[in-house]
Scaffold this active site. Structure first.
Site, short mmCIF file in Angstrom:
data_model
loop_
_atom_site.label_atom_id
_atom_site.label_comp_id
_atom_site.label_asym_id
_atom_site.label_seq_id
_atom_site.Cartn_x
_atom_site.Cartn_y
_atom_site.Cartn_z
N GLY A 236 32.57 6.76 88.61
CA GLY A 236 31.59 7.00 87.55
C GLY A 236 31.54 8.45 87.11
N THR B 241 32.71 9.92 84.57
CA THR B 241 32.53 10.17 83.13
C THR B 241 31.09 9.95 82.68
OG1 THR B 241 33.16 7.90 82.60
CG2 THR B 241 34.92 9.56 82.61
N ASP C 77 25.56 11.36 85.63
CA ASP C 77 25.49 11.93 86.97
C ASP C 77 26.85 12.46 87.42
OD1 ASP C 77 22.94 10.99 86.76
OD2 ASP C 77 23.02 9.69 88.52
N LEU D 39 29.12 6.55 92.21
CA LEU D 39 28.15 6.55 91.12
C LEU D 39 28.48 5.48 90.07
CD1 LEU D 39 27.92 10.41 90.53
CD2 LEU D 39 26.84 9.02 92.31
N THR E 48 18.89 2.89 93.81
CA THR E 48 18.02 2.97 92.64
C THR E 48 16.58 2.62 92.97
OG1 THR E 48 17.57 1.95 90.48
CG2 THR E 48 18.75 0.62 92.08
N GLU F 36 14.88 0.89 91.11
CA GLU F 36 14.68 -0.49 90.65
C GLU F 36 14.63 -1.47 91.81
OE1 GLU F 36 14.25 -1.88 87.56
OE2 GLU F 36 14.14 0.08 86.59
N TYR G 229 20.61 -6.43 88.15
CA TYR G 229 21.05 -5.09 88.53
C TYR G 229 20.45 -4.68 89.87
CZ TYR G 229 20.97 0.04 88.56
OH TYR G 229 21.06 1.37 88.91
N LYS H 99 22.17 -4.09 93.58
CA LYS H 99 22.00 -2.82 94.27
C LYS H 99 21.37 -3.01 95.65
CE LYS H 99 23.40 0.57 91.48
NZ LYS H 99 24.28 1.69 91.89
#
Length: 422
Positions: A11, A13, A16, A149, A196, A198, A220, A224
């Site tokens: 991740g 790009t 974070d 990430l 997360t 969440e 999601y 996670k």
């Protein structure tokens, strides 16, 4: 080789990933090139060296006067043999997904062609859904730190793509852990998992800490949660250095424009310049603990500098509504929002207080989640006490920075880091 520092970021790009890559490079996770003295010896006596001795010479040269590599005459030689020393570099590697267009706008300022000298960042094509690919990358890079990430990270979209979300965000983490073990690096690698807030979903207590029970409210968050517990299981089963970072919402000008904070600041800038008329949102009363991504990647790094793996909450310890974010964002371009209509319904709208015929904000039920998360508020005490980490960017400053950045982008005085190019 205890001082060896090689980081691999999935991740890279994203928001974070780009801030983390900057941080690691600043902290010295950079390529160290060879000593002039040993290169001269190699040049003079190269006809007497076999390939093995060549590698030995280049290896030792990395510990003597690396700054002497700046002489252009030696650059071709360094480029030719630097591959042998991959294992001994301090460097940053990133995994990017293949695309017909480059999506590296957030890290273009860090990336240099591999044929240059002093390269600090290396990119590899990969995907969390491809186990063979991950094994190959981890085996060849031999990282000492992995920051996972990468994810399908949009909560609302996860309801539309639940299977892919589970595969990438849940099973993808398992693939990473098994790739580490397959490469024989389970005792060498420190692994950070981007968890997360969440996970708390329908919150069981306020504020939420590392001991608060999870109650995920989206595909999601469910994916996670699997990732969180498979990390804990592998940590206990195999003695691996695996850490979950339960990060509450963190934003910046590099946030994707489909996320609500950046959606707001982009719309505010475009409305200010007369390019758009109205901003459409979902739940205006959702409360979130918002910090700056730049602060939070520092916390990620600090977690992996600990000798013992653990799980940490990173948060500001204060919460704000989407409505408040909207008000402050518009205020930074000189517009005061006045709310009209029944609060909490699709009839509510935000108008320009100086011209109430000008409707600037409307509620669209299409942006409501099937199962809403009403309140997230983190307790970062453990991170403060054990890691010495605190969020340093106030909410008002965060909103202002994002609005000013987007206003400059809309006016054409700043680049658009999300713009794709061939």
């Amino acid at each position: 080789m205890t001082d060896r520092k090689v980081a691999l970021i999935t991740g890279i790009t994203g928001q974070d990933g780009s801030y983390l890559a900057e941080l690691l490079i600043e902290k010295g996770y950079t390529v160290r090139t060879a000593s002039l003295v040993l290169i001269i010896l190699f040049v003079v006596y190269k006809n007497h060296f076999g390939q093995f001795l060549t590698k030995i010479f280049i290896f030792f040269s990395f510990f003597l006067s690396p700054s002497l590599n700046t002489l252009p005459i030696f650059h071709p030689l360094i480029n030719q043999y630097h591959y042998y020393c991959y294992y001994y570099y301090e460097q940053v590697h990133g995994i990017v997904r293949r695309s017909s267009c480059f999506n590296t706008g957030r890290i273009d300022h860090l990336y240099r062609d591999r044929h240059d000298t002093g390269v600090k960042l290396f990119l590899h094509y990969g995907d969390l859904c491809d186990a063979t690919n991950l094994i190959g990358i981890i085996s060849s890079v031999k990282p000492t730190e992995i920051y996972n990430l990468g994810a399908m990270s949009h909560v609302k979209v996860s309801f539309d793509m639940p299977e892919y979300t589970a595969d990438c965000d849940g099973v993808g983490v398992l693939r990473m852990l098994d790739a580490i073990r397959t490469a024989g690096l389970e005792k060498e690698v420190k692994f950070y998992q981007a968890s997360t807030s969440e996970l708390y979903g329908k919150v069981q207590e306020v504020p939420q800490s590392e001991t608060t029970p999870f109650y995920p409210r989206s595909p999601y968050a469910v994916a996670k949660q699997y990732a969180f517990w498979i990390l804990v299981n592998y940590r206990e089963a195999y003695g691996m250095h695996l850490t979950n970072g339960i990060l509450f919402n963190h934003e910046s000008p590099r946030r994707g424009r489909t996320f609500v904070t950046r959606k707001i600041t982009c719309a505010v800038a475009r409305i200010k310049e007369g390019l758009d008329k109205t901003l459409y949102l979902g739940n205006l009363d959702a409360k979130r603990d918002w910090g700056h991504a730049r602060d939070y990647v520092e916390g990620m790094w600090r977690m992996l500098q600990e000798d013992t793996p653990d799980d940490y909450v990173l948060a500001t310890g204060e919460t704000h509504t989407v409505r408040e974010f909207v008000e402050k964002a518009f205020a930074h371009v000189g517009i005061i929002i006045k709310w009209k209509g029944e609060p909490g319904t699709v009839e509510e709208e935000g108008v320009d207080a100086s011209d109430e015929s000008r409707v600037l904000v409307k509620v669209d039920e299409r942006y409501f989640r099937p199962t809403e998360v009403d309140l997230l508020l983190g307790n970062p005490t453990k991170a403060k006490e054990k890691l010495g980490w605190v969020s340093s960017t106030p909410f008002d400053e965060l909103v202002k920075e994002m609005v000013l950045a987007d206003h400059a982008m809309v006016k054409g005085t700043a680049p658009d880091c999300e713009k794709l190019h061939d």
